[in-house]
Design an enzyme around this catalytic site. Structure first.
Site, PDB file in Angstrom:
ATOM      1  N   ASP A   1      38.935  36.067  49.900  1.00 49.81           N
ATOM      2  CA  ASP A   1      39.225  36.636  51.227  1.00 49.81           C
ATOM      3  C   ASP A   1      40.731  36.765  51.441  1.00 49.81           C
ATOM      4  O   ASP A   1      41.526  36.334  50.619  1.00 49.81           O
ATOM      5  CB  ASP A   1      38.572  35.780  52.333  1.00 49.81           C
ATOM      6  CG  ASP A   1      39.131  34.370  52.390  1.00 49.81           C
ATOM      7  OD1 ASP A   1      39.272  33.734  51.328  1.00 49.81           O
ATOM      8  OD2 ASP A   1      39.455  33.884  53.489  1.00 49.81           O
TER       9      ASP A   1
ATOM     10  N   GLU B   1      33.572  33.027  43.085  1.00 48.83           N
ATOM     11  CA  GLU B   1      34.809  33.364  43.804  1.00 48.83           C
ATOM     12  C   GLU B   1      36.008  32.814  43.030  1.00 48.83           C
ATOM     13  O   GLU B   1      35.863  32.007  42.098  1.00 48.83           O
ATOM     14  CB  GLU B   1      34.781  32.794  45.234  1.00 48.83           C
ATOM     15  CG  GLU B   1      35.936  33.312  46.091  1.00 48.83           C
ATOM     16  CD  GLU B   1      35.750  33.094  47.601  1.00 48.83           C
ATOM     17  OE1 GLU B   1      34.681  32.629  48.025  1.00 48.83           O
ATOM     18  OE2 GLU B   1      36.698  33.411  48.345  1.00 48.83           O
TER      19      GLU B   1
ATOM     20  N   ASP C   1      27.362  36.281  37.711  1.00 51.42           N
ATOM     21  CA  ASP C   1      28.572  37.102  37.733  1.00 51.42           C
ATOM     22  C   ASP C   1      28.341  38.370  38.549  1.00 51.42           C
ATOM     23  O   ASP C   1      28.308  39.472  38.014  1.00 51.42           O
ATOM     24  CB  ASP C   1      28.982  37.443  36.292  1.00 51.42           C
ATOM     25  CG  ASP C   1      30.240  38.312  36.247  1.00 51.42           C
ATOM     26  OD1 ASP C   1      31.011  38.289  37.232  1.00 51.42           O
ATOM     27  OD2 ASP C   1      30.430  39.016  35.228  1.00 51.42           O
TER      28      ASP C   1
ATOM     29  N   HIS D   1      33.953  37.354  43.060  1.00 53.65           N
ATOM     30  CA  HIS D   1      34.031  37.568  44.511  1.00 53.65           C
ATOM     31  C   HIS D   1      35.515  37.533  44.880  1.00 53.65           C
ATOM     32  O   HIS D   1      36.084  36.475  45.148  1.00 53.65           O
ATOM     33  CB  HIS D   1      33.252  36.476  45.246  1.00 53.65           C
ATOM     34  CG  HIS D   1      33.203  36.695  46.724  1.00 53.65           C
ATOM     35  ND1 HIS D   1      32.292  37.525  47.332  1.00 53.65           N
ATOM     36  CD2 HIS D   1      33.980  36.218  47.722  1.00 53.65           C
ATOM     37  CE1 HIS D   1      32.497  37.544  48.626  1.00 53.65           C
ATOM     38  NE2 HIS D   1      33.517  36.754  48.900  1.00 53.65           N
TER      39      HIS D   1
HETATM   40  O1  9MR Z   1      36.616  25.460  48.219  1.00 54.27           O
HETATM   41  C1  9MR Z   1      35.800  25.275  49.372  1.00 54.27           C
HETATM   42  C2  9MR Z   1      34.600  24.441  48.993  1.00 54.27           C
HETATM   43  O2  9MR Z   1      34.998  23.157  48.589  1.00 54.27           O
HETATM   44  C3  9MR Z   1      33.632  24.362  50.159  1.00 54.27           C
HETATM   45  O3  9MR Z   1      32.449  23.721  49.723  1.00 54.27           O
HETATM   46  C4  9MR Z   1      33.331  25.760  50.677  1.00 54.27           C
HETATM   47  C5  9MR Z   1      32.407  25.745  51.886  1.00 54.27           C
HETATM   48  O4  9MR Z   1      33.016  25.193  52.984  1.00 54.27           O
HETATM   49  O5  9MR Z   1      34.513  26.445  51.025  1.00 54.27           O
HETATM   50  C6  9MR Z   1      35.393  26.626  49.944  1.00 54.27           C
HETATM   51  O6  9MR Z   1      36.554  27.274  50.404  1.00 54.27           O
HETATM   52  C7  9MR Z   1      36.456  28.654  50.751  1.00 54.27           C
HETATM   53  C8  9MR Z   1      37.184  28.803  52.090  1.00 54.27           C
HETATM   54  O7  9MR Z   1      36.469  28.137  53.091  1.00 54.27           O
HETATM   55  C9  9MR Z   1      37.406  30.252  52.472  1.00 54.27           C
HETATM   56  N1  9MR Z   1      38.057  30.989  51.418  1.00 54.27           N
HETATM   57  C10 9MR Z   1      37.291  30.919  50.162  1.00 54.27           C
HETATM   58  C11 9MR Z   1      37.174  29.490  49.704  1.00 54.27           C
HETATM   59  C12 9MR Z   1      36.522  29.410  48.319  1.00 54.27           C
HETATM   60  O8  9MR Z   1      35.163  29.742  48.353  1.00 54.27           O
END
Ligand code: 9MR
Length: 563
Positions: free
Chosen positions: A164, A541, A532, A490
């Site tokens: 994002d 991601e 994937d 992603h």
């Molecule tokens: O890295 C984060 C992971 O540990 C959590 O389980 C998850 C759900 O809360 O969120 C991940 O972080 C994301 C962030 O909230 C928004 N940008 C993308 C991040 C990677 O997926």
């Protein structure tokens, strides 16, 4: 000879160092001999016997191990087992990790927000700037008399957090912390690495120039009137899979939190000492970062309970925000990290009491929401300049780390993929390629530096082999590297640029049976729960914190093993 793709053979798709252990794994059970043949001549250069079958404790799958460490001659080879056929070719070579190391750092340049990414540095991945972030709104949750709701501040630059386009302080502080630790642990190596970024011509190492891109943004996230730090800079909801220049949602800074403020304080204190020798390119920043860190720490002392809770925030303020939460239930680890870094930088005894107050009882792998490990690594690293109590805390942190590394190695001889990582179903969750595989690999490297015991180095290498192909899916989990690697991460930058290949050098999150993205996965066996496809944000991601850990890991191996 043109060997067919034989997916049963699993190995590090980058190859092997001539003088290190070499292991491939066959993802099925056979017995008897295997042959290593030279690619061009087909000549057998090594033969051996596959291991007894090894059983995965949770998937109940069996593998056999193909060991060929005695093969030390540089060249290109393949494996052949009569009843299985030939493997794809692999190389034995020096400087195995040098291009991956550079690509992993270069990935941060590609992730820069608010600037043109130029062809000179990014080749076909050039793109025009988006998200200038010079007119960012104060969210009502962050409003003060001086900065009322919907008034504007400027908060440009920084890295996009992940797939994002938002910028989150908690995750930024963590990422900067591990990258600064890389610099402090391997300064000569870091000084020798150039990755061709706009700042490469200056006298500061590229690693630090790249970190500064994000530090400069972070500094703008501190409220000058009280020292607190906004939790994040974000759109109310995630943007679609569009280019940065197409994004139209307003950008807000959201309320200050104790965790963002402490992660800021910790990483700024560390950055202050690391940047001090680079005054010529970065005049006055070292002092400025230290002052900002101290002010942030003091704000946190006055607001110890200001934990970010997005649901509560949305109940009180509009517009509602649904982007990444980076929420936490406790700030004790953040207090510990910030106090430790401030103590190391200033030597001021004032911080010792907080270090003691929040001291953990064992070594804890660093992840964005639990940052003890970053402080423990700093304590170990700065042993020589720590006195009295702090010196003995450093010694016990070292012992705790070695205990942790030893606990990971119990029974490793029978690991189905010949790596400490990947033997337990608990090794697989959102972001595990970094939050478990890479950070555990780094712990092995620390244990190696503390003891000089090669077992730790070998195991650090084995977990890297796991990430780069010797695993249950057969993926090399870094974009642009290996014969089977993610093509559809992603990642909005990659999805919207009209280029087939993803932006290179990025580690993806990895197998995650939690599959919070609701996508269809080919398997829910923990080590196979990876897909994937673009929508799979829970397994596919990319993210700066994961990338930071991975960059440390691969560069530290490169530094240790290069000629
Ligand atoms: O890295 C984060 C992971 O540990 C959590 O389980 C998850 C759900 O809360 O969120 C991940 O972080 C994301 C962030 O909230 C928004 N940008 C993308 C991040 C990677 O997926």
């Amino acid at each position: 000879i043109n060997p067919p793709v034989n997916e049963l053979y699993r190995f590090n798709q980058l190859g092997f160092y001539p003088s290190q252990e070499k292991i491939a794994v066959l993802d099925t059970v056979v017995s008897g001999p295997f042959y290593i043949k030279e690619l061009n001549s087909g000549k057998v250069v090594y033969e051996g016997l596959v291991s007894q079958p090894r059983l995965s404790a949770f998937s109940k799958k069996e593998t056999v191990v193909i060991p060929f460490s005695q093969l030390r001659t540089i060249g290109t080879y393949f494996i052949e087992i009569p009843e299985v056929g030939k493997s794809l070719p692999f190389e034995v070579k020096d400087s195995l990790f040098s291009s991956l190391s550079k690509a992993s750092l270069k990935a941060f340049y590609l992730q820069r927000s608010g600037t043109d990414i130029e062809a000179e540095f990014a080749g076909k991945w050039e793109r025009p700037a988006g998200h200038p972030d010079t007119l960012v709104r104060i969210h009502p949750s962050a409003a003060t008399a001086v900065r009322p709701a919907e008034s504007l501040i400027s908060s440009p630059k920084g890295w996009y957090d992940a797939g994002d386009y938002n910028k989150y302080i908690v995750n930024s502080g963590f990422t900067v912390g591990i990258l600064l630790s890389l610099y402090e642990d391997y300064p000569q190596y870091a000084q020798s690495v150039s990755v061709q970024i706009p700042e490469s011509a200056n006298q500061t190492p590229d690693l630090l120039d790249e970190i500064w891109w994000n530090l400069e943004w972070m500094l703008s996230m501190q409220d000058p009137s009280d020292g607190g730090v906004y939790h994040k800079l974000t759109t109310p909801s995630f943007e679609g899979m569009i280019k940065p220049t197409e994004c139209k949602q307003p950008r807000y800074v959201i309320e200050k939190s104790v965790t963002s403020t402490l992660d800021f304080a910790a990483s700024m204190a560390q950055a202050s000492r690391v940047f001090a020798p680079f005054e010529k390119d970065y005049p006055e920043v070292s002092q400025k970062m230290l002052q900002s860190s101290i002010r942030a720490f003091n704000w946190a002392l006055q607001h110890p309970d200001a934990l970010y809770n997005q649901r509560k925030m949305n109940a009180n303020f509009k517009p509602a925000v649904s982007t990444g939460g980076y929420e936490d239930r406790s700030a004790t680890d953040e207090f510990f990290w910030a106090a430790t870094e401030l103590y190391i930088t200033t030597g001021n005894d004032k911080y010792t009491s907080y270090v003691k107050q929040y001291l953990p009882e064992s070594f804890i792998l660093p992840v964005w929401g639990k940052v003890y490990g970053l402080a423990q690594m700093s304590l170990i690293r700065h042993r020589d300049k720590l006195e009295k109590e702090m010196g003995s805390l450093s010694d016990s942190a070292g012992k705790q780390l070695i205990n942790y590394a030893d606990s990971c190695l119990a029974g490793v001889e029978l690991a189905p993929y010949a790596a400490a990582y990947g033997r337990s179903s608990k090794d697989f969750f959102w972001g595990c390629n970094s939050d478990k595989a890479s950070n555990q690999g780094i712990a092995f490297l620390y244990a190696y530096r503390l003891t000089n015991d090669r077992r730790y180095l070998t195991n650090a290498l084995h977990s890297m082999d796991y990430l780069l192909g010797r695993n249950a899916t057969g993926y090399c989990y870094v974009t642009g590297f290996g014969h089977k690697s993610p093509l559809h991460p992603h990642h909005r930058l990659a999805a919207s640029d009209g280029i087939d290949e993803p932006l290179p050098g990025f580690l993806v999150g990895g197998p995650n049976p939690g599959k919070q993205d609701g996508c269809e996965y080919p398997s829910l066996v923990p080590d196979e729960a990876y897909v994937d496809i673009l929508p799979s944000y829970a397994s596919n991601e990319i993210a700066i914190n994961w990338q930071g850990m991975f960059t440390y890991y691969v560069m530290a191996l490169d530094a240790t093993l290069r000629d």
